[in-house]
Structures are given as C-alpha cells and as structure tokens.
Design a protein around this motif. Structure first.
Motif, PDB file in Angstrom:
ATOM      1  N   GLY A  32       0.664  -1.440  -0.426  1.00 41.97           N
ATOM      2  CA  GLY A  32      -0.030   0.169  -0.082  1.00 41.97           C
ATOM      3  C   GLY A  32       0.350   0.919  -0.121  1.00 41.97           C
ATOM      4  N   LYS A  33       2.076   1.440   1.056  1.00 38.66           N
ATOM      5  CA  LYS A  33       2.861   2.439   0.798  1.00 38.66           C
ATOM      6  C   LYS A  33       3.549   2.701  -0.470  1.00 38.66           C
ATOM      7  CE  LYS A  33       6.934   4.708   3.328  1.00 38.66           C
ATOM      8  NZ  LYS A  33       7.585   3.854   4.014  1.00 38.66           N
ATOM      9  N   GLU A  34       3.974   1.337  -1.051  1.00 40.95           N
ATOM     10  CA  GLU A  34       4.403   1.964  -2.273  1.00 40.95           C
ATOM     11  C   GLU A  34       3.534   2.388  -3.387  1.00 40.95           C
ATOM     12  OE1 GLU A  34       7.821   1.341  -3.105  1.00 40.95           O
ATOM     13  OE2 GLU A  34       8.334   0.844  -0.759  1.00 40.95           O
ATOM     14  N   VAL A  35       2.149   1.530  -3.516  1.00 43.84           N
ATOM     15  CA  VAL A  35       1.886   1.847  -5.003  1.00 43.84           C
ATOM     16  C   VAL A  35       1.305   3.789  -4.179  1.00 43.84           C
ATOM     17  CG1 VAL A  35      -1.202   2.045  -5.338  1.00 43.84           C
ATOM     18  CG2 VAL A  35       0.923  -0.042  -4.790  1.00 43.84           C
ATOM     19  N   LYS A  36       0.961   3.997  -2.959  1.00 46.53           N
ATOM     20  CA  LYS A  36       0.462   5.426  -2.710  1.00 46.53           C
ATOM     21  C   LYS A  36       1.820   6.728  -3.371  1.00 46.53           C
ATOM     22  CE  LYS A  36      -0.508   8.670   0.812  1.00 46.53           C
ATOM     23  NZ  LYS A  36      -1.129   8.514   2.795  1.00 46.53           N
ATOM     24  N   LYS A  37       3.026   5.889  -3.247  1.00 43.85           N
ATOM     25  CA  LYS A  37       3.880   6.844  -3.516  1.00 43.85           C
ATOM     26  C   LYS A  37       4.025   7.205  -4.676  1.00 43.85           C
ATOM     27  CE  LYS A  37       9.080   6.966  -2.577  1.00 43.85           C
ATOM     28  NZ  LYS A  37      10.192   6.805  -2.294  1.00 43.85           N
ATOM     29  N   LEU A  38       3.336   5.894  -5.743  1.00 40.40           N
ATOM     30  CA  LEU A  38       3.749   5.549  -7.051  1.00 40.40           C
ATOM     31  C   LEU A  38       2.591   6.770  -7.621  1.00 40.40           C
ATOM     32  CD1 LEU A  38       3.987   2.085  -8.559  1.00 40.40           C
ATOM     33  CD2 LEU A  38       5.482   3.788  -9.362  1.00 40.40           C
ATOM     34  N   THR A  39       1.328   6.680  -7.244  1.00 38.26           N
ATOM     35  CA  THR A  39       0.170   7.262  -7.397  1.00 38.26           C
ATOM     36  C   THR A  39       0.935   8.432  -6.932  1.00 38.26           C
ATOM     37  OG1 THR A  39      -1.179   6.245  -6.753  1.00 38.26           O
ATOM     38  CG2 THR A  39      -2.337   7.991  -7.228  1.00 38.26           C
ATOM     39  N   LEU A  69       9.847   8.092 -19.136  1.00 39.90           N
ATOM     40  CA  LEU A  69       8.769   8.015 -19.126  1.00 39.90           C
ATOM     41  C   LEU A  69       8.006   6.853 -18.719  1.00 39.90           C
ATOM     42  CD1 LEU A  69       6.890   8.763 -16.882  1.00 39.90           C
ATOM     43  CD2 LEU A  69       5.541  10.818 -18.151  1.00 39.90           C
ATOM     44  N   LYS A  70       7.774   7.369 -20.481  1.00 43.47           N
ATOM     45  CA  LYS A  70       7.335   6.208 -21.807  1.00 43.47           C
ATOM     46  C   LYS A  70       7.381   4.854 -20.610  1.00 43.47           C
ATOM     47  CE  LYS A  70       6.369   4.562 -26.409  1.00 43.47           C
ATOM     48  NZ  LYS A  70       6.489   5.040 -27.624  1.00 43.47           N
ATOM     49  N   ASP A  75       6.595  -0.514 -18.593  1.00 39.09           N
ATOM     50  CA  ASP A  75       6.794  -1.740 -16.873  1.00 39.09           C
ATOM     51  C   ASP A  75       6.187  -1.866 -16.110  1.00 39.09           C
ATOM     52  OD1 ASP A  75       9.308  -1.786 -18.213  1.00 39.09           O
ATOM     53  OD2 ASP A  75      10.447  -0.754 -17.436  1.00 39.09           O
ATOM     54  N   MET A  76       5.746  -0.648 -15.488  1.00 36.47           N
ATOM     55  CA  MET A  76       4.945  -0.357 -14.632  1.00 36.47           C
ATOM     56  C   MET A  76       3.350  -1.330 -14.710  1.00 36.47           C
ATOM     57  SD  MET A  76       3.966   0.627 -11.304  1.00 36.47           S
ATOM     58  CE  MET A  76       2.842  -0.882 -10.696  1.00 36.47           C
ATOM     59  N   GLU A  77       2.732  -0.673 -16.789  1.00 36.60           N
ATOM     60  CA  GLU A  77       1.294  -1.592 -17.237  1.00 36.60           C
ATOM     61  C   GLU A  77       1.755  -3.027 -16.746  1.00 36.60           C
ATOM     62  OE1 GLU A  77      -1.190  -0.483 -19.957  1.00 36.60           O
ATOM     63  OE2 GLU A  77       0.983   0.106 -20.850  1.00 36.60           O
ATOM     64  N   ASP A  78       2.725  -3.758 -17.263  1.00 36.17           N
ATOM     65  CA  ASP A  78       3.772  -5.367 -16.731  1.00 36.17           C
ATOM     66  C   ASP A  78       3.232  -5.627 -16.236  1.00 36.17           C
ATOM     67  OD1 ASP A  78       3.745  -5.006 -19.506  1.00 36.17           O
ATOM     68  OD2 ASP A  78       6.227  -4.998 -19.974  1.00 36.17           O
ATOM     69  N   VAL A  79       4.469  -4.840 -14.994  1.00 36.02           N
ATOM     70  CA  VAL A  79       3.530  -5.335 -13.333  1.00 36.02           C
ATOM     71  C   VAL A  79       2.359  -5.780 -12.847  1.00 36.02           C
ATOM     72  CG1 VAL A  79       4.699  -4.881 -10.410  1.00 36.02           C
ATOM     73  CG2 VAL A  79       6.020  -4.443 -12.598  1.00 36.02           C
ATOM     74  N   LYS A 135       8.851  -1.904  -5.687  1.00 33.51           N
ATOM     75  CA  LYS A 135       9.893  -0.641  -5.740  1.00 33.51           C
ATOM     76  C   LYS A 135      10.898  -0.405  -6.607  1.00 33.51           C
ATOM     77  CE  LYS A 135      12.902  -0.437  -1.726  1.00 33.51           C
ATOM     78  NZ  LYS A 135      13.454  -1.088  -0.026  1.00 33.51           N
ATOM     79  N   GLN A 136      11.043  -1.224  -7.391  1.00 33.31           N
ATOM     80  CA  GLN A 136      12.279  -0.589  -8.462  1.00 33.31           C
ATOM     81  C   GLN A 136      11.841   0.456  -9.144  1.00 33.31           C
ATOM     82  OE1 GLN A 136      13.303  -3.859 -10.460  1.00 33.31           O
ATOM     83  NE2 GLN A 136      14.729  -5.281  -8.339  1.00 33.31           N
ATOM     84  N   ILE A 137      10.293   0.543  -9.639  1.00 30.30           N
ATOM     85  CA  ILE A 137       9.793   0.964 -10.767  1.00 30.30           C
ATOM     86  C   ILE A 137       9.380   2.391  -9.456  1.00 30.30           C
ATOM     87  CG2 ILE A 137       7.815   1.870 -11.639  1.00 30.30           C
ATOM     88  CD1 ILE A 137       7.755  -1.478 -12.308  1.00 30.30           C
ATOM     89  N   ASN A 138       8.516   2.580  -8.523  1.00 33.06           N
ATOM     90  CA  ASN A 138       8.989   3.227  -7.833  1.00 33.06           C
ATOM     91  C   ASN A 138      10.167   4.350  -7.516  1.00 33.06           C
ATOM     92  OD1 ASN A 138       7.360   5.126  -6.733  1.00 33.06           O
ATOM     93  ND2 ASN A 138       6.512   3.540  -5.180  1.00 33.06           N
ATOM     94  N   GLU A 139      11.359   3.417  -7.811  1.00 32.62           N
ATOM     95  CA  GLU A 139      13.110   4.579  -7.435  1.00 32.62           C
ATOM     96  C   GLU A 139      12.670   4.515  -8.748  1.00 32.62           C
ATOM     97  OE1 GLU A 139      15.734   1.930  -6.368  1.00 32.62           O
ATOM     98  OE2 GLU A 139      14.625   1.295  -4.869  1.00 32.62           O
ATOM     99  N   THR A 140      13.057   4.443 -10.137  1.00 32.65           N
ATOM    100  CA  THR A 140      12.794   5.248 -10.688  1.00 32.65           C
ATOM    101  C   THR A 140      11.977   6.427 -11.408  1.00 32.65           C
ATOM    102  OG1 THR A 140      13.293   2.992 -12.677  1.00 32.65           O
ATOM    103  CG2 THR A 140      12.858   4.566 -13.975  1.00 32.65           C
TER     104      THR A 140
END
Length: 424
Positions: A32-39, A69-70, A75-79, A135-140
């Motif tokens: 949840g925390k990672e998803v919130k940060k991504l959003t 960004l694309k 990558d996020m879509e795949d996950v 988490k990796q996508i969040n860092e990117t």
C-alpha cells in the motif's frame, strides 16, 4: 502519447489498490505504501505533460525525459498485469474462500510477505517478485520526478492557457555541418558572389547585404555556409560573427566585435570607449561582419556602430539575417536576398535522412505515407523538418507518427510566428 499511457497506469493502479484493500488476505502484503507513493509521483508528473509534450519538439532533453517516463509507465503496466493475473488465479484456485484462509486475527503473517504456511513457497516468491518490481519502478519514477523540476515545466498547460514568456533565443554560432544541408546551392552561390564582389569607385561607405525570410527558412545556415567558404576565408583579413537577437544591445555587439578581432573580452564600460576600441581593432583590415538574427528597427541605435565601421578598409562587408524587410532597409542594405521555402523533394530528402535513420526498408515503407503528410505540414521550412525529423527518429509506430501529425504543436503561436524558434 505518454499522457495516455500515464493516465491508463494511474487508473489501473488506483483500481488495483482498491481491490487489493478489500481482500481478506492480500497477495502483495504491505504494498500500500509503495502504491501510494507511485500514485503521487505519477499525478505530479501528469500535471506537466501538456507542457512537456509541446516542448519536446524543440528540446532534446525533454524528449529524452518523456522517453524515460514512457518506458517506466510500460514497465508498470506489465507489473500491474502480472499482479492482476496472480489475483485472478488465486481466486480461481479458491484462495479467497473463507474455508481455505487462516482467520485474520490468527494468522502469523506479520512480515512484508505472507508466510509460506498460508500460500506455499511459489506464492511467496511471486509476491516478493511483484513487490520488488513495484519498488524498483518507484525508484525510477522518483528520479524522473526529480528531473522534472530541472525543466521548469508549466503545470496544466493547454493551448488556451499558455502565458507568453519573454524571448529566450538560442545563441547562434558560425559552426555548420555541410553534410546536413539540403538544397540552397543557388542561394549560397549568389551570396558568396556578392561577398566577393569588389566595390566600385562610385560606392561610398560599407556595403550591407541582407538575407530576408521567414523564421526557420535557413538564413542562419546560409550565412554559416558563406562564412566558412574557402574563398570567403581567403578574401577577408578578419571575419566576425555576432548573434544579435532581441533586444538590440549595441554595447554587447561592440564587445563581441572586439573579442572576435583581439581574442580577448573587453572590460571597457563606456560606449564611447568601446567604439574607439572597435575602430582601433579593425583599422586597416578588410573584414566580414555577420550580424545574425536582427530585429532592431531603430536606426539611432545602429548608427554609432555603423559610422564606426563604415570608413574602414575598402572591400569590407556586413551581412545581416532578418525576418523583416523593414529591418534590412533601416540597416541600409544595398542588396537583399529573399530566401524561399525548400522544394518538396528537398524537404523529403532531409526528412528521410533524419526520421528514417537506422530503420529497415519495411518500416520505411510503412511510415512513408504519414511521413509525407508530416513533411507537408512543415511548409518547406528546413528548421521545422530538422526538428520534427529528429523527434520522429525515436518514434517507432505509425500511431506515434499520427499523434505528432495531429498534435496541437502545429497550431501554437510560435509555429505561426516562424516555427520553433530561436533560429533565423
């Protein structure tokens, strides 16, 4: 468009987070925390995408940022697809049935990942894999969001809300790559001929030649070609290139002339001292002075500089580039060369070299139809073709090319003023 991909990812991300929160036993516990940060990151980035989409046409850095960004969004879509598939499989296999679940208050899953006794080793590995990818996508995205601030994007820019910014025109130089030039052979030869022509005895003062035409038509390029021509180099003792632009600053122009001749910058403050220094520097020298991107319509600002230059060694010349014929007349031009648009064949040759770089024949054939439509929109302006061609080099699908063709960037005021530009 990147905006569309980001919107889809955001929608899926929010939907997935809501669905996961309803589950009694979460597949990716603690995400949840990672998803919130991504959003949060995606929303902040999404707010500037209109401005970024318009600026990518002329700013390579913005274009590369959007490509990053694309890639991250894809990558996020795949996950998200992987996450959703795992959730569906779990439901099918009965893991949502309350008979197969350890009651919430009794389960021992206190760590980030569910215990193997609840899901088995395979599901633990899958859960951990998805969590790490998020988490990796969040860092990117953290890095992409930080880069966003470097570009000073406008938030929620649309065509109707664009605020005119002061002109920040790119400084031109005399450097040119002749292998990148298409057409202009006739104009180049005409200009060089005028620069080399000896002054008649009846002519007094310093001859001024003007290249006049739309922004992006190639005036600066022609001036660069002439400046670097071997015959021109041999014909003049000194050559000086000054990008004038706006506003007309006679102090800066005088200092630029002194620096070009002496090789060192002047620390003089008073205009009188600068003028005398210019006279001393060019005394007895046959010179060529290029004044690129002229906009000044006030003769009184130009007059002191002209008087300082005009009684010098016979055979010296001044070449100016301007969009405005009135400017050329105010400057006292004896010759005006009007620059026309490139022919359709010249436009297509330039576009192909840029946009089709490193593509297979099959891809070239598939993109040619839309490519020719895009070239037609460039209206014979070399700068437009060079800019759009370079942009499309990184776009591989017909849909991406169609998006560029239909983009609002063609309707922006800066395009109508002369296209994209700092160049004259």
């Amino acid at each position: 468009m990147v905006d569309a991909i980001v919107s889809v990812v955001l929608e899926q991300l929010i939907s997935m987070a809501v669905e996961e929160s309803k589950e009694q036993m979460k597949l990716v516990t603690g995400a949840g925390k990672e998803v919130k940060k991504l959003t949060c990151n995606l929303r902040a980035i999404q707010a500037v995408l209109n401005d970024a989409d318009q600026r990518q046409v002329k700013e390579e850095g913005v274009r590369l940022w959007l490509d990053q960004l694309k890639d991250a969004s894809c990558d996020m879509e795949d996950v998200l697809d992987e996450w959703n598939t795992a959730r569906q499989k779990r439901k099918i296999q009965g893991f949502n049935d309350e008979n197969s679940l350890v009651p919430q208050q009794k389960k021992v899953c206190c760590s980030f990942f569910p215990a193997t006794s609840c899901f088995g080793f395979k599901r633990l590995v899958l859960s951990r894999d998805i969590a790490l990818k998020i988490k990796q996508i969040n860092e990117t995205l953290d890095d992409i969001a930080r880069q966003k601030d470097m570009f000073d994007f406008d938030v929620n820019v649309s065509k109707s809300t664009i605020i005119e910014k002061p002109d920040q025109r790119v400084q031109t130089t005399s450097v040119v790559d002749e292998s990148e030039i298409f057409g202009r052979e006739y104009e180049k030869n005409e200009l060089i001929s005028k620069l080399l022509r000896e002054q008649s005895h009846e002519q007094n003062g310093l001859p001024i030649i003007s290249l006049v035409g739309l922004g992006g038509i190639g005036k600066t390029t022609l001036a660069q070609l002439a400046y670097n021509n071997d015959e021109v180099v041999r014909n003049f003792d000194k050559r000086m290139w000054v990008c004038v632009s706006k506003p007309f600053d006679e102090f800066r122009i005088a200092r630029a002339i002194i620096e070009a001749v002496t090789g060192s910058a002047s620390n003089l403050i008073e205009f009188q001292s600068l003028i005398l220094c210019v006279q001393e520097c060019i005394a007895g020298k046959k010179f060529l002075l290029i004044l690129d991107d002229m906009w000044n319509e006030e003769y009184n600002k130009w007059e002191p500089l002209y008087h300082c230059l005009k009684y010098n060694f016979k055979g010296s010349k001044i070449l100016i580039t301007t969009r405005n014929e009135t400017v050329a007349k105010i400057m006292g031009s004896i010759d005006m060369i009007s620059i026309k648009q490139l022919s359709e064949n010249e436009c297509w040759s330039m576009f192909k070299k840029l946009a089709f770089f490193d593509r297979s024949n099959e891809k070239r054939e598939r993109l040619e139809k839309i490519g020719r439509k895009i070239v037609g929109k460039c209206k014979g302006l070399p700068l437009a073709i060079r800019t759009i061609g370079s942009l499309l080099r990184s776009k591989g699908t017909e849909q991406e090319w169609q998006n560029i063709f239909e983009s609002e960037m063609w309707e922006l005021e800066e395009i109508e003023r002369g296209l994209l530009a700092p160049f004259c």
